[in-house]
Design an enzyme around this catalytic site. Structure first.
Site, mmCIF file in Angstrom:
data_model
loop_
_atom_site.group_PDB
_atom_site.id
_atom_site.type_symbol
_atom_site.label_atom_id
_atom_site.label_comp_id
_atom_site.label_asym_id
_atom_site.label_seq_id
_atom_site.Cartn_x
_atom_site.Cartn_y
_atom_site.Cartn_z
ATOM 1 C CE LYS A 48 -0.331 -0.090 5.042
ATOM 2 N NZ LYS A 48 -1.221 -0.149 6.210
ATOM 3 N NE ARG A 143 -6.555 0.708 12.133
ATOM 4 C CZ ARG A 143 -5.341 0.578 11.629
ATOM 5 N NH1 ARG A 143 -4.505 1.620 11.616
ATOM 6 N NH2 ARG A 143 -4.931 -0.584 11.147
ATOM 7 C CE1 TYR A 268 12.463 32.202 4.148
ATOM 8 C CE2 TYR A 268 12.691 29.838 3.728
ATOM 9 C CZ TYR A 268 12.471 31.127 3.263
ATOM 10 O OH TYR A 268 12.260 31.340 1.926
ATOM 11 C CG MET A 316 9.210 24.260 -1.264
ATOM 12 S SD MET A 316 8.165 25.318 -2.269
ATOM 13 C CE MET A 316 7.011 25.935 -1.048
#
Length: 372
Positions: A48, A143, A268, A316
């Site tokens: 998956k 679940r 940053y 990024m």
């Protein structure tokens, strides 16, 4: 035409910023090791989430030791069929609506049933041939799955349903199998075995942590996921320590080496301030490629085979590392974000996440390179 050929020629050999190198020989090694550790079980390879980020089609093609495949979504199953996979495929979450059922029949896809709504859809459907069904039992994770008190009624209705291939199969899922001292796992095993004792159909209980740590959960089928890719399901051991080989190595390269003076900040938010004169390397990978923005200062990266710490906030397209004042690294030199010499488990621990998340979150900007 000549201009088009020139354009293609100019783009064929350019350097990609980030590459995930997938070692298919390591994948096959891991599958063989799983078979050795669960010798009496059939192996359902869980592929998956695009083969846990490793490439669904390539993983399935080279998982020659697998007896079946497990996926989460119907589109993943259809991709496998489209690339020629003929082995059994199981929808681990089951189908989402009654309209999915004819697709399962047409493509010979097995399904989990875990709730009343799915059971009613099966009972009301008009199918050309029956579907192989795995009844999911909620043995304690809470679940998905039918509760123990619902179990017998579900079994009887599924046995009576002409759309269900016989014999019925049974499965459950562990919540804490990666924690050896947790009492929940033995209770789940005991409950599942007591409910399914005497059943004719095949059963599956163990995924990666279960098959490695709880041998009594190795039933007719095991469902290895993350360990197949050479990543450990345990918090205190890497896959390499367990004898498995990391399948993915995430690489990039230095695009700048800069002198930074003591007291100067990088990146940053000025979250990292150098305590000494040093050299900082800028690496062409960032959260736009799937590398976590949350990676703190000190998260390790390998540059030319040496561990160096992230210095400053991940942006990024780039991240920065402290190469040290005596560094001799150059633009173009290789940087490894995780792989054989820097386990994804260790990187994840620094970041405060799990390696599952690292390998499955790479974006389409990352080049996939396969070796066999």
């Amino acid at each position: 035409m000549q201009a088009r050929r020139l354009m293609m020629s100019n783009t064929m050999n350019y350097m990609k910023a980030a590459t995930a190198c997938i070692d298919l020989v390591a994948l096959q090694h891991n599958l063989q090791l799983i078979k050795q550790q669960a010798p009496h079980s059939k192996l359902m390879a869980v592929v998956k989430a695009n083969g846990y980020g490793h490439g669904l089609r390539h993983v399935a093609k080279h998982a020659v030791g697998a007896d079946a495949f497990g996926v989460a979504r119907i589109e993943e199953a259809l991709q496998l069929r489209a690339c020629g996979v003929v082995k059994p495929i199981l929808l681990l979450e089951g189908f989402y609506s009654s309209g999915d059922l004819p697709v399962l029949v047409t493509n010979n896809i097995q399904t989990v049933v875990h709730c009343e709504e799915q059971l009613r859809d099966l009972e009301n459907a008009e199918l050309e041939t029956p579907v192989v069904v795995w009844l999911k039992i909620d043995s304690g994770m809470h679940r998905l799955g039918v509760r123990p008190e619902q179990y017998q009624a579900f079994v009887e209705r599924l046995h009576q349903c002409p759309n269900v291939a016989k014999p019925l199969r049974y499965m459950s899922h562990f919540g804490c199998a990666d924690e050896m001292n947790n009492e929940m796992t033995p209770k789940q095993i005991e409950l599942f075995l007591s409910l399914t004792r005497g059943c004719k159909g095949e059963r599956s209980l163990a995924a990666s942590a279960g098959l490695l740590a709880w041998q009594e959960s190795q039933l007719e089928w095991v469902r290895p996921g993350i360990i197949m890719y050479g990543v450990s399901p345990f918090g205190d051991k890497t896959a390499s320590e367990l004898g498995y080989k990391p399948v993915m190595t995430l690489k990039s390269h230095l695009i700048a080496v800069r002198d930074v003076k003591a007291g100067e900040s990088v990146g940053y938010g000025a979250t990292w301030i150098s305590e000494r004169d040093t050299k900082v390397g800028v690496i062409a990978i960032g959260y736009g490629d799937g590398y976590p923005r949350t990676a703190p200062n000190g998260t390790p990266v390998l540059v030319n085979g040496r561990k160096v710490p992230i210095a400053g906030r991940v942006s990024m397209d780039m991240l920065t590392v402290d190469l040290g004042p005596d560094a001799t690294d150059h633009v173009g030199d290789e940087a490894i974000l995780w792989g054989a010499d820097l386990p994804a488990e260790d990187v994840a621990q620094h970041i405060g996440t799990i390696a599952y998340e690292l390998v499955t979150k790479l974006t389409s900007r990352v080049e996939m390179s396969y070796s066999e």
